[in-house]
Scaffold this motif. Structure first.
Motif, PDB file in Angstrom:
ATOM      1  N   PHE A  83      -1.596   1.730 -10.906  1.00  0.00           N
ATOM      2  CA  PHE A  83      -2.429   1.782  -9.697  1.00  0.00           C
ATOM      3  C   PHE A  83      -2.877   0.375  -9.298  1.00  0.00           C
ATOM      4  O   PHE A  83      -2.855   0.020  -8.110  1.00  0.00           O
ATOM      5  N   ILE A  84      -3.260  -0.419 -10.279  1.00  0.00           N
ATOM      6  CA  ILE A  84      -3.654  -1.808  -9.992  1.00  0.00           C
ATOM      7  C   ILE A  84      -2.478  -2.577  -9.397  1.00  0.00           C
ATOM      8  O   ILE A  84      -2.636  -3.309  -8.409  1.00  0.00           O
ATOM      9  N   ASP A  85      -1.295  -2.402  -9.970  1.00  0.00           N
ATOM     10  CA  ASP A  85      -0.100  -3.077  -9.436  1.00  0.00           C
ATOM     11  C   ASP A  85       0.171  -2.646  -7.999  1.00  0.00           C
ATOM     12  O   ASP A  85       0.545  -3.474  -7.149  1.00  0.00           O
ATOM     13  N   THR A  86      -0.038  -1.371  -7.704  1.00  0.00           N
ATOM     14  CA  THR A  86       0.174  -0.861  -6.342  1.00  0.00           C
ATOM     15  C   THR A  86      -0.851  -1.444  -5.382  1.00  0.00           C
ATOM     16  O   THR A  86      -0.506  -1.836  -4.255  1.00  0.00           O
ATOM     17  N   ARG A 145       0.146  -4.930  -4.595  1.00  0.00           N
ATOM     18  CA  ARG A 145       1.320  -4.929  -3.714  1.00  0.00           C
ATOM     19  C   ARG A 145       0.935  -4.560  -2.276  1.00  0.00           C
ATOM     20  O   ARG A 145       1.390  -5.190  -1.320  1.00  0.00           O
ATOM     21  N   VAL A 146       0.076  -3.559  -2.123  1.00  0.00           N
ATOM     22  CA  VAL A 146      -0.391  -3.154  -0.789  1.00  0.00           C
ATOM     23  C   VAL A 146      -1.185  -4.279  -0.141  1.00  0.00           C
ATOM     24  O   VAL A 146      -0.982  -4.609   1.033  1.00  0.00           O
ATOM     25  N   ARG A 147      -2.074  -4.881  -0.915  1.00  0.00           N
ATOM     26  CA  ARG A 147      -2.897  -5.978  -0.384  1.00  0.00           C
ATOM     27  C   ARG A 147      -2.026  -7.144   0.079  1.00  0.00           C
ATOM     28  O   ARG A 147      -2.248  -7.714   1.149  1.00  0.00           O
ATOM     29  N   SER A 169       4.718   0.010  10.241  1.00  0.00           N
ATOM     30  CA  SER A 169       5.579   0.297   9.086  1.00  0.00           C
ATOM     31  C   SER A 169       4.887  -0.077   7.781  1.00  0.00           C
ATOM     32  O   SER A 169       5.057   0.611   6.757  1.00  0.00           O
ATOM     33  N   TRP A 170       4.101  -1.155   7.793  1.00  0.00           N
ATOM     34  CA  TRP A 170       3.357  -1.548   6.585  1.00  0.00           C
ATOM     35  C   TRP A 170       2.359  -0.460   6.197  1.00  0.00           C
ATOM     36  O   TRP A 170       2.231  -0.108   5.019  1.00  0.00           O
ATOM     37  N   TYR A 171       1.641   0.073   7.194  1.00  0.00           N
ATOM     38  CA  TYR A 171       0.630   1.088   6.909  1.00  0.00           C
ATOM     39  C   TYR A 171       1.269   2.384   6.411  1.00  0.00           C
ATOM     40  O   TYR A 171       0.739   3.033   5.502  1.00  0.00           O
ATOM     41  N   LEU A 185     -12.392  -2.702  -0.823  1.00  0.00           N
ATOM     42  CA  LEU A 185     -12.263  -1.727  -1.902  1.00  0.00           C
ATOM     43  C   LEU A 185     -11.177  -2.136  -2.894  1.00  0.00           C
ATOM     44  O   LEU A 185     -11.366  -2.054  -4.110  1.00  0.00           O
ATOM     45  N   MET A 186     -10.030  -2.563  -2.364  1.00  0.00           N
ATOM     46  CA  MET A 186      -8.920  -2.950  -3.247  1.00  0.00           C
ATOM     47  C   MET A 186      -9.269  -4.201  -4.050  1.00  0.00           C
ATOM     48  O   MET A 186      -8.983  -4.288  -5.248  1.00  0.00           O
TER      49      MET A 186
END
Length: 329
Positions: free
Chosen positions: A74-77, A80-82, A48-50, A130-131
């Motif tokens: 994009f940086i905020d995303t 958040r993903v990380r 679900s995370w992916y 990358l992130m």
């Protein structure tokens, strides 16, 4: 993308394409796992995370890199993903433990899980790299405090310094757990100039993590094997710089590993350490050239076949399961 071509728009344009592809590739392979493993709560959560992260990243596909607001979003995303994927490794490990506890793991399933996890963790390292690089370079709140670093990369990483840092961190943990710890005996060979430290272009945090895990294993084995000795043998480290590679050898007097268990050492389904408590994240148990080309897992028909392969009958006898215990008289 770094010191000479650190363009945020270029990095954004690359990552909005590359990250979704890598997330999609690994999601396709997750679907090929055994149904019973896929049905465990932990693996469901990881999946679900992916999916959620993939959907959030795809949103940027049509957005303009010339819009500063888009770049900031994009940086905020990415952050958040990380953060969402911070516990992917222990959660996936918990899923494997749940599966192992509920079902008997046959050789074919074990082989498939091993193949998947090698690729899954490699993919995770690549996406986090990358992130992290993008946020460290272009986010004012995340910029590295070290002026020499280019994002997370140190162009002059002092290997021995990282070895010492990792050893001291592991030693502190060992002292807390066992009230004792071995010392470090370190030697470096083939430095570019006599007496000067060996420096390489590397990510210090990655090197630290690898060494820290190895030192924990080494110290635990040494203390437990030599618990009745008057003093502990040191953990010996040799750092050797070759023409193309750097090698770090860690050796100890911790009793070694029986030959019959050698093949199990790199299996995710095997461990000699006590099972960690998943509800306590504060305590870590004592228990992992000039140009390079990134080696990445890619989902395709060839990958699918690895999950469908059957294991042929073993043509070797099974070694003894261990020395027989003789009752004391």
């Amino acid at each position: 993308i770094g010191s000479t071509n650190g363009c945020e728009r270029t990095s954004f344009a690359f990552l909005r394409q590359e990250l979704p592809v890598r997330f999609a590739n690994i999601l396709r392979e997750i679907e090929l796992l055994p149904d019973k493993l896929l049905s465990t709560p932990s693996v469901k959560l990881v999946k679900s995370w992916y999916i959620q992260s993939l959907m959030e990243l795809v949103e940027f596909h049509q957005k303009s890199p010339d819009d500063q607001k888009v770049l900031s979003e994009f940086i905020d995303t990415l952050i958040r993903v990380r953060n969402r994927h911070h516990d992917v490794v222990p959660t996936m490990a918990q899923g494997v433990i749940e599966y192992k506890d509920m079902f008997k793991v046959d050789p074919v399933t074990n082989q498939n899980i091993q193949y998947f996890l090698d690729r899954f963790y490699m993919s995770r390292i690549s996406t986090r790299m990358l992130m992290n690089q993008h946020t460290l370079l272009f986010d004012d709140k995340s910029r590295s405090g070290h002026p020499r670093h280019i994002g997370s990369i140190d162009p002059c990483c002092d290997v021995v310094e990282v070895v010492n840092d990792a050893f001291q961190s592991s030693k502190m943990l060992c002292d807390q757990y066992y009230l004792t710890s071995p010392e470090l005996k370190l030697n470096q060979v083939n430095g570019k100039l006599p007496g000067e430290p060996i420096n390489i272009v590397y990510v210090p945090s990655h090197l630290f993590h690898m060494l820290f895990e190895l030192f924990k294993n080494s110290m635990r084995a040494t203390v437990e094997f030599q618990e009745n000795s008057p003093s502990l043998s040191p953990v010996e480290v040799t750092v050797v710089l070759g023409q193309e590679d750097l090698a770090i050898k860690i050796s100890d007097r911790g009793g070694g590993v029986p030959v019959r268990k050698i093949e199990q050492l790199f299996s995710y389904m095997y461990s000699t350490a006590p099972r960690p408590r998943m509800d306590d994240g504060r305590q870590t148990p004592l228990a992992l050239s000039t140009e390079s080309v990134e080696k990445l897992p890619v989902f395709n028909k060839s990958a699918s076949k690895h999950y469908q392969a059957t294991s042929e009958a073993d043509d070797w006898c099974i070694p003894s399961k261990g020395p027989k215990q003789t009752a004391a008289l």
